[in-house]
Design a protein around this motif. Structure first.
Motif, PDB file in Angstrom:
ATOM      1  N   GLN A 274       9.986  -6.268   6.336  1.00  0.00           N
ATOM      2  CA  GLN A 274      10.225  -6.762   4.979  1.00  0.00           C
ATOM      3  C   GLN A 274      10.803  -8.183   4.938  1.00  0.00           C
ATOM      4  OE1 GLN A 274      12.832  -4.208   2.721  1.00  0.00           O
ATOM      5  NE2 GLN A 274      11.575  -4.485   0.903  1.00  0.00           N
TER       6      GLN A 274
ATOM      7  N   TYR B  28       9.284  -0.327   7.867  1.00  0.00           N
ATOM      8  CA  TYR B  28       8.969  -1.516   7.075  1.00  0.00           C
ATOM      9  C   TYR B  28      10.250  -2.254   6.704  1.00  0.00           C
ATOM     10  CZ  TYR B  28       7.431  -4.528   3.299  1.00  0.00           C
ATOM     11  OH  TYR B  28       7.196  -5.629   2.511  1.00  0.00           O
TER      12      TYR B  28
ATOM     13  N   LEU C 151       2.564   2.671   3.149  1.00  0.00           N
ATOM     14  CA  LEU C 151       3.651   3.487   3.684  1.00  0.00           C
ATOM     15  C   LEU C 151       3.226   4.946   3.748  1.00  0.00           C
ATOM     16  CD1 LEU C 151       6.689   1.890   1.825  1.00  0.00           C
ATOM     17  CD2 LEU C 151       5.673   1.247   4.033  1.00  0.00           C
TER      18      LEU C 151
ATOM     19  N   SER D  90       1.525   3.465  -1.458  1.00  0.00           N
ATOM     20  CA  SER D  90       1.606   4.776  -0.825  1.00  0.00           C
ATOM     21  C   SER D  90       0.281   5.056  -0.135  1.00  0.00           C
ATOM     22  CB  SER D  90       1.884   5.846  -1.884  1.00  0.00           C
ATOM     23  OG  SER D  90       1.377   7.089  -1.451  1.00  0.00           O
TER      24      SER D  90
ATOM     25  N   THR E 228       2.577   1.789   8.022  1.00  0.00           N
ATOM     26  CA  THR E 228       3.882   2.034   8.635  1.00  0.00           C
ATOM     27  C   THR E 228       4.648   3.052   7.795  1.00  0.00           C
ATOM     28  OG1 THR E 228       5.871   0.912   9.481  1.00  0.00           O
ATOM     29  CG2 THR E 228       4.921   0.002   7.477  1.00  0.00           C
ATOM     30  N   THR E 229       5.951   3.158   8.033  1.00  0.00           N
ATOM     31  CA  THR E 229       6.781   4.045   7.217  1.00  0.00           C
ATOM     32  C   THR E 229       7.796   3.183   6.466  1.00  0.00           C
ATOM     33  OG1 THR E 229       8.450   4.308   8.930  1.00  0.00           O
ATOM     34  CG2 THR E 229       6.624   5.890   8.951  1.00  0.00           C
ATOM     35  N   ALA E 230       8.412   3.783   5.452  1.00  0.00           N
ATOM     36  CA  ALA E 230       9.360   3.026   4.627  1.00  0.00           C
ATOM     37  C   ALA E 230      10.490   2.458   5.490  1.00  0.00           C
ATOM     38  CB  ALA E 230       9.922   3.932   3.528  1.00  0.00           C
TER      39      ALA E 230
ATOM     40  N   VAL F 248       2.814  -3.279  -1.536  1.00  0.00           N
ATOM     41  CA  VAL F 248       3.299  -2.146  -0.733  1.00  0.00           C
ATOM     42  C   VAL F 248       2.881  -0.868  -1.448  1.00  0.00           C
ATOM     43  CG1 VAL F 248       5.292  -0.981   0.282  1.00  0.00           C
ATOM     44  CG2 VAL F 248       5.264  -3.472   0.118  1.00  0.00           C
TER      45      VAL F 248
END
Ligand code: WT7
Length: 587
Positions: free
Chosen positions: A166, A161, A180, A192, A156-158, A190
């Motif tokens: 979260q 998320y 991410l 990269s 997903t993306t930050a 989590v």
């Protein structure tokens, strides 16, 4: 685990009881021929990602552009088949390092970003199961799907998320790793996406995957209960590639654009797999609908084949055919549509604006691939979904009380059914053998769509036989929407309907009865719509809400959504004898 019809839980690779027949079509059948055009894996294996990517590299087409990505802000990135092979290899190696393998679910929650395509193909290579979630879902639909799928990895993306996952991480014990696309977090588990991929080799040998091994999991909705996870196996690639060739006539080097989001089945079957399996160049636009941008993409990319949806076509029609004037669309060979009824005006407007009529096609999450279509070289009947493809036997049927079906004649209205035996038929609903069995009778798959067939074998869509609706082409079930509203302390009952809308096809409207002590007011109205939107996300949130003293129900307490809808539309109310007397509407 036994393969009997009593079990509820199906394990990856286990043949489901109902489709044993589908999976064992005779060796000399039509589909065996289609199958023989595929590469396959040594030892009789089959893998979707091998057919979609690696086989082209092996055949010397590694330098051809596989994915042309156009970012929201004007960036443009090309990935050749060789690039995609290497990147998906890295992803598969990374999954292996994380201990994620055969049958494990890998979910994505992202817009149309390159990482999603890499993750999808890498997951398939690793023998794991790819399960996309729509990025416009709110936290509630996301949690339900991550939990039901028992996802081990999420890409997903930050931002997504932080907004949608979260806070719910404690409810998702299986979710070990979050990757991410736009950087790592300090949080444990989590990572990269980029950093993990960089650390891996771009060489990977696809392990043996059997044709019946699970490959894709797509959530879809019914009238009742939580979303259903439709399971597809690697064998589905036979139908993906076949339809890519026979409906879109795709050849290596063709430029193909599918506007569907890969958070839904169309965006995976026809937004990733089928065009790549045919060796085409896939155009992916990260941005949302914008008429001028779309015409510019068709022109600049010299798109040969375009697959879109009626909602988008209606929005283009609103802007007017003039917007296309001055665009050189001469490369466009074929334009097609799916997902909702496409009326004759839409078909013909395509001819006017693009120089090509829109060809309607029909299929479902459960069918995995197009089964009925208006094809090139055949008479196009505007307003009709077309005719069954070669290899497909369709019928209009009526269910009998004894559980069997009667086949109806041309001109009669009934349920659209398809004879089982095509490769991309879903193999089960995750953990729900009961609902799966209910989709079949007498060797037919029952679609839930109402339709008729004309004398020449063209099928005409009439409606659904259940309470799900299509809003902007997305299938939405009442249970999910009503459940979200019922979480609000003021709500006693909620009933969802689809209200016709000039652009989206339908918008979601909910009727709400309040608990004692709560009074309907403009403030509460606003609060409830906001409450639903926060939980469900913009794609699934109701746009309209109406208070009612009581919702109409059957004697057994089921909300009569159909009655709510007919009242909303001012239709005659028909037989009210099933109603609970107390709740009989007066208006
Ligand atoms: C439902 C399936 C569309 C494939 C991917 C989405 C409706 C589909 C048509 C059409 C009228 C259509 C049906 C079907 N639908 N194609 N050409 N004309 N209605 O699959 O989300 O599972 O939706 O979309 O009602 O059952 P899905």
């Amino acid at each position: 685990m036994s393969g009997t019809t009593t079990h509820q839980r199906l394990e990856p690779g286990e043949p489901s009881p109902n489709v044993a027949a589908a999976a064992t079509a005779p060796a000399d059948s039509f589909w065996a021929v289609a199958r023989s055009e595929l590469e396959g894996l040594p030892g009789g294996g089959l893998n979707i990602a091998c057919e979609a990517v690696d086989r082209h590299v092996q055949a010397g087409r590694g330098a051809t552009v596989a994915l042309r990505w156009r970012g929201k802000n004007g960036e443009r990135r090309d990935f050749s088949y060789a690039d995609l092979a290497g990147l998906s290899n890295r992803f598969a190696n990374m999954l292996r390092r994380l201990g994620v393998g055969k049958g494990d679910r890998v979910c994505t929650l992202a817009g149309r970003i390159p990482e999603l395509y890499i993750a999808a193909l890498g997951t398939l290579k690793a023998g794991a199961v790819f399960c996309p979630l729509f990025s416009a879902f709110g936290p509630e639909p996301v949690r339900v799907r991550l939990s039901k799928s028992r996802a081990r990895v999420l890409v997903t993306t930050a931002l997504l998320y932080q907004r949608k996952v979260q806070a719910q991480r404690n409810d998702l014990p299986d979710l070990a790793q979050v990757l991410l696309a736009d950087g790592g977090g300090a949080e444990p588990g989590v990572h990269s996406f980029q950093a993990l991929l960089d650390a891996e080799s771009d060489q990977f040998t696809i392990p043996f995957t059997a044709p019946e091994d699970w490959a894709l999991l797509h959530f879809t909705s019914g009238t009742t209960g939580t979303p259903k996870g439709a399971i597809h196996v690697h064998e589905a690639i036979v139908a993906h590639r076949f339809t890519g060739r026979r409906v879109f006539e795709l050849q290596p080097g063709d430029i193909y654009w599918c506007t569907a989001d890969p958070g839904w089945v169309t965006g995976v079957s026809y937004g990733i797999i089928a065009p790549l399996a045919c060796g085409a160049t896939l155009v992916v636009d990260e941005a949302d609908f914008d008429a001028r941008r779309w015409y510019a993409i068709l022109e600049q990319e010299r798109v040969n084949v375009w697959y879109t949806a009626p909602t988008a076509i209606r929005m283009l029609m609103r802007v007017g055919a003039e917007a296309a004037q001055g665009c050189d669309l001469s490369a466009l060979r074929f334009a097609a549509s799916v997902g909702e009824p496409l009326n004759p005006a839409g078909v013909l407007w395509g001819q006017e604006a693009l120089g090509r009529p829109f060809h309607d096609t029909w299929w479902q999450t459960e069918t995995g691939a197009i089964l009925i279509a208006n094809r090139l070289g055949q008479e196009l009947r505007p307003g009709s979904m077309g005719r069954p493809l070669p290899g497909i036997t369709a019928a209009i049927v009526r269910r009998r009380p004894d559980g069997g079906v009667d086949l109806l004649d041309a001109g009669e209205e009934g349920e659209l059914a398809v004879r089982i035996g095509w490769p991309s038929l879903f193999r089960g609903y995750l953990d729900d053998a009961e609902r799966y069995r209910a989709c079949f009778a007498d060797g037919w798959y029952l679609s839930g769509d109402l339709a008729t067939r004309d004398a020449e074998g063209y099928y005409w869509f009439l409606g659904r036989n259940d309470d799900v609706i299509k809003s902007a082409g997305h299938l939405i079930g009442p249970f999910e929407v009503e459940s979200a509203l019922l979480q609000h302390p003021a709500v006693a009952e909620a009933g969802m309907i689809g209200k016709p809308d000039a652009f989206a096809g339908h918008i979601i409207k909910v009727f709400v009865a309040l608990k004692p002590g709560y009074v309907a007011s403009a403030a509460l109205h606003k609060e409830l719509l906001g409450f639903a939107r926060t939980r469900l996300g913009p794609a699934v949130a109701p746009r309209e809400l109406e208070f009612m003293a009581d919702l109409p129900k059957t004697r057994s307490g089921k909300i009569l959504r159909r009655l709510l809808r007919d009242r909303e539309l001012g239709l005659p109310l028909g037989d009210l004898s099933v109603l609970d007397a107390d709740a009989t509407p007066t208006g």
